[in-house]
Design an enzyme around this catalytic site. Structure first.
Site, PDB file in Angstrom:
ATOM      1  N   CYS A  21       0.811  -1.206   0.000  1.00  0.00           N
ATOM      2  CA  CYS A  21       0.000   0.000   0.000  1.00  0.00           C
ATOM      3  C   CYS A  21       0.846   1.258   0.000  1.00  0.00           C
ATOM      4  O   CYS A  21       2.060   1.225   0.130  1.00  0.00           O
ATOM      5  CB  CYS A  21      -0.936   0.020   1.205  1.00  0.00           C
ATOM      6  SG  CYS A  21      -0.088  -0.101   2.783  1.00  0.00           S
ATOM      7  N   GLY A  32      -0.378   0.418  -4.847  1.00  0.00           N
ATOM      8  CA  GLY A  32      -1.569  -0.366  -4.536  1.00  0.00           C
ATOM      9  C   GLY A  32      -2.696  -0.031  -5.480  1.00  0.00           C
ATOM     10  O   GLY A  32      -3.130   1.119  -5.540  1.00  0.00           O
ATOM     11  N   ASN A  43       1.164   1.326   6.171  1.00  0.00           N
ATOM     12  CA  ASN A  43       1.961   0.683   5.123  1.00  0.00           C
ATOM     13  C   ASN A  43       2.983  -0.211   5.808  1.00  0.00           C
ATOM     14  O   ASN A  43       3.780   0.257   6.615  1.00  0.00           O
ATOM     15  CB  ASN A  43       2.666   1.746   4.276  1.00  0.00           C
ATOM     16  CG  ASN A  43       3.623   1.163   3.252  1.00  0.00           C
ATOM     17  OD1 ASN A  43       4.598   1.799   2.880  1.00  0.00           O
ATOM     18  ND2 ASN A  43       3.364  -0.035   2.785  1.00  0.00           N
ATOM     19  N   GLY A  44       2.963  -1.480   5.504  1.00  0.00           N
ATOM     20  CA  GLY A  44       3.889  -2.425   6.117  1.00  0.00           C
ATOM     21  C   GLY A  44       3.181  -3.713   6.468  1.00  0.00           C
ATOM     22  O   GLY A  44       2.120  -4.039   5.918  1.00  0.00           O
ATOM     23  N   TYR A  52      12.596  -1.345  -7.330  1.00  0.00           N
ATOM     24  CA  TYR A  52      11.338  -1.510  -8.058  1.00  0.00           C
ATOM     25  C   TYR A  52      10.160  -0.730  -7.492  1.00  0.00           C
ATOM     26  O   TYR A  52       9.424  -0.097  -8.225  1.00  0.00           O
ATOM     27  CB  TYR A  52      10.977  -2.997  -8.110  1.00  0.00           C
ATOM     28  CG  TYR A  52       9.659  -3.300  -8.795  1.00  0.00           C
ATOM     29  CD1 TYR A  52       9.508  -3.098 -10.159  1.00  0.00           C
ATOM     30  CD2 TYR A  52       8.570  -3.770  -8.067  1.00  0.00           C
ATOM     31  CE1 TYR A  52       8.300  -3.365 -10.792  1.00  0.00           C
ATOM     32  CE2 TYR A  52       7.359  -4.046  -8.689  1.00  0.00           C
ATOM     33  CZ  TYR A  52       7.236  -3.848 -10.047  1.00  0.00           C
ATOM     34  OH  TYR A  52       6.042  -4.110 -10.665  1.00  0.00           O
ATOM     35  N   SER A 105       9.787  -0.917 -15.698  1.00  0.00           N
ATOM     36  CA  SER A 105      10.680  -0.905 -14.537  1.00  0.00           C
ATOM     37  C   SER A 105      12.131  -1.198 -14.890  1.00  0.00           C
ATOM     38  O   SER A 105      13.033  -0.835 -14.147  1.00  0.00           O
ATOM     39  CB  SER A 105      10.190  -1.903 -13.492  1.00  0.00           C
ATOM     40  OG  SER A 105      10.040  -3.188 -14.061  1.00  0.00           O
ATOM     41  N   CYS A 155       9.170 -11.819   1.448  1.00  0.00           N
ATOM     42  CA  CYS A 155       9.184 -10.652   2.326  1.00  0.00           C
ATOM     43  C   CYS A 155       7.976 -10.711   3.249  1.00  0.00           C
ATOM     44  O   CYS A 155       6.876 -11.044   2.813  1.00  0.00           O
ATOM     45  CB  CYS A 155       9.131  -9.365   1.508  1.00  0.00           C
ATOM     46  SG  CYS A 155       8.958  -7.871   2.522  1.00  0.00           S
ATOM     47  N   CYS A 168      17.446  -3.533   4.714  1.00  0.00           N
ATOM     48  CA  CYS A 168      16.758  -4.824   4.766  1.00  0.00           C
ATOM     49  C   CYS A 168      16.836  -5.428   3.374  1.00  0.00           C
ATOM     50  O   CYS A 168      16.319  -4.854   2.406  1.00  0.00           O
ATOM     51  CB  CYS A 168      15.296  -4.656   5.194  1.00  0.00           C
ATOM     52  SG  CYS A 168      14.389  -6.225   5.187  1.00  0.00           S
TER      53      CYS A 168
END
Length: 498
Positions: free
Chosen positions: A18, A44, A123-124, A264, A305, A404, A461
């Site tokens: 999102c 999103g 978001n997450g 990306y 992309s 992920c 990360c």
């Protein structure tokens, strides 16, 4: 209304869950939020929502399936969202809830507390949501959605703190995983990031008294807001009456930002960590050309992309750049495929080969990633069918071998091609003359780390490449997920801390 259908091409990509956006201190704030969400649509595409507050009418909300442009550009709808304070959210469902999304799952979520209402957009991904949800239900909480984000509202409701920002701090101290959150009360706009700062969040200034919080800087640009700075890992900002208060309720942190945002997720016209996303992607192509040169006649991006990396590869290698593949700009995710024959066309509905350019050429195809590998095979077939002499794939990220759990829709590990095959096996399975990925150190150099990756304490990360998770994915471990057993535990914490 049912969620719209995704094209099968999209199942071979990683997707952000999102994007979030909030504005305070401007007339008709919801209109600015709609514009900001439109700029964040790439994060999103399944659904979106806006909550606003007006002194006379109180809180108002609208949640819809589909694109922002198809819903939040209608005057009749936007007139129902008055006020000088509003937040919004665009959603791409996680793998666990895809195809079963109900409108009640669409954020922002709203809760009414003794001291007033609060809306939250997240978001997450909360990695201990299952345990939290069980605990909250046992204590009497009644959940309205299947989203892990709703846990935050229930935790806030159980806090004994006397104002909403303090209740939010209480709630987020219980939460594991990744979160960049925008929230609003009747008078305040709140932004907060987890200690690792995995997902992005930026602060902007709009006019004399307005402030903006957004997932990316490109969303500031669309409304003419001035970029001030990033919200730092572990920081909370509370904005009201033209002032920004900052605190660090979770302690100090060095941060572990998601490196795939550079590869990306983020739009190429955004700025991350003071660096142009476009320039970083171009530099990834430069690193690729240095690490994996090849004799060829044409460098061709897989649009859109792969384009910046292909430009970098072509410049560094001296091989001419050309648009050998053309993307159909008008085939959105809502395309309905009425027959099996049309469905079997697959990627050809979205991409078409420029035959006159690739015929007889040794072609280097540059793409951002390989997930399942099915799209790579189809694109290779298209290039060969158009008469190319050779096809060489160059990938602007290391092999994606691990899922992920921090807010990205990733297939199960057994469906990730790099988790099942060596690079040589992947090359043979895709059927190309050569295949090479940028190294993890090369990727780090491209994002500005001259010495590459710090193995003892990675700067980003990069779990999807390395399998080293900075926060233990408790929910997934409970479901049977097996982490690496080569000493990675030293890089995994029970809480997103040091």
């Amino acid at each position: 209304m049912q969620p719209f259908l995704a094209h099968p091409f999209d199942s071979d990509r990683l997707h952000e869950e999102c994007g979030v956006f909030g504005v305070i201190g401007v007339t008709d704030a919801a209109n600015f939020v709609a514009l900001g969400l439109h700029a964040l649509q790439h994060r999103g595409q399944e659904a979106g929502g806006i909550v606003s507050h007006d002194a006379e009418q109180g809180f108002n909300s609208a949640h819809r399936f589909g694109y922002v442009r198809d819903n939040f550009t209608k005057q009749s709808l936007m007139e129902t969202l008055p006020g000088s304070l509003a937040i919004g959210h665009v959603r791409y469902s996680t793998a666990g809830t895809k195809a079963a999304t109900a409108i009640r799952d669409v954020q922002p979520f709203f809760g009414e507390f003794a001291m007033g209402g609060c809306a939250v957009a997240h978001n997450g991904n909360i990695t201990n949501a299952l345990a939290l949800r069980r605990e909250l239900i046992e204590r009497g909480s009644i959940f309205q959605s299947s989203s892990d984000s709703e846990c935050i509202i229930h935790l806030m409701a159980r806090s004994i703190q006397r104002n909403i920002p303090e209740r939010m701090k209480d709630a987020l101290r219980r939460v594991e995983g990744a979160f960049s959150i925008i929230a609003m009360t009747r008078t305040k706009l709140i932004g907060v990031r987890d200690l690792l700062g995995v997902r992005p969040l930026v602060l902007g200034k709009l006019g004399d008294e307005g402030f903006v919080l957004a997932s990316e800087t490109c969303a500031l640009d669309i409304i003419g807001a001035e970029f001030l700075r990033e919200i730092e890992p572990g920081e909370m900002v509370v904005i009201s009456k033209g002032e920004v208060e900052s605190s660090r309720p979770f302690g100090p942190s060095k941060g572990r930002f998601c490196i795939f945002e550079h590869v990306y997720f983020s739009r190429p016209d955004s700025i991350i960590g003071g660096r142009s996303v476009y320039e970083t992607r171009r530099q990834i192509g430069v690193e690729l050309a240095r690490e994996a040169p090849v004799e060829a006649d044409l460098v061709c991006p897989v649009p859109d992309s792969g384009t910046p990396a292909a430009i970098g590869y072509a410049h560094e290698s001296g091989i001419p750049f050309g648009m050998g593949i053309i993307r159909n700009q008008y085939m959105g995710r809502t395309f309905i495929e009425p027959t099996e024959q049309i469905r079997n066309m697959g990627v050809r509905l979205k991409l078409n080969v420029n035959r006159a350019l690739v015929k007889g050429k040794r072609v280097v195809l540059v793409d951002d990633s390989v997930v399942r590998g099915t799209t790579s095979r189809k694109i290779k077939d298209m290039i060969l069918d158009a008469g190319a002499a050779e096809v060489h794939f160059r990938i602007a990220s290391p092999p994606t071998a691990w899922p992920c759990f921090y807010g990205v829709d990733t297939p199960d590990r057994d469906k990730l091609l790099a988790a099942q095959m060596s690079e040589a096996e992947m090359r043979e399975w895709i059927g190309v003359d050569s295949l090479a990925f940028v190294s993890l150190d090369g990727l780090y150099r491209a994002v500005g780390e001259a010495e590459g990756r710090n193995k003892s304490c990675p700067q980003y990360c990069d779990a999807c490449f390395s399998g080293e998770y900075p926060v233990a994915p408790f929910d997934q471990l409970e479901r049977g997920f097996r982490m690496k057993s080569d000493g990675v535990a030293g890089n995994v914490t029970g809480h997103a801390a040091e």
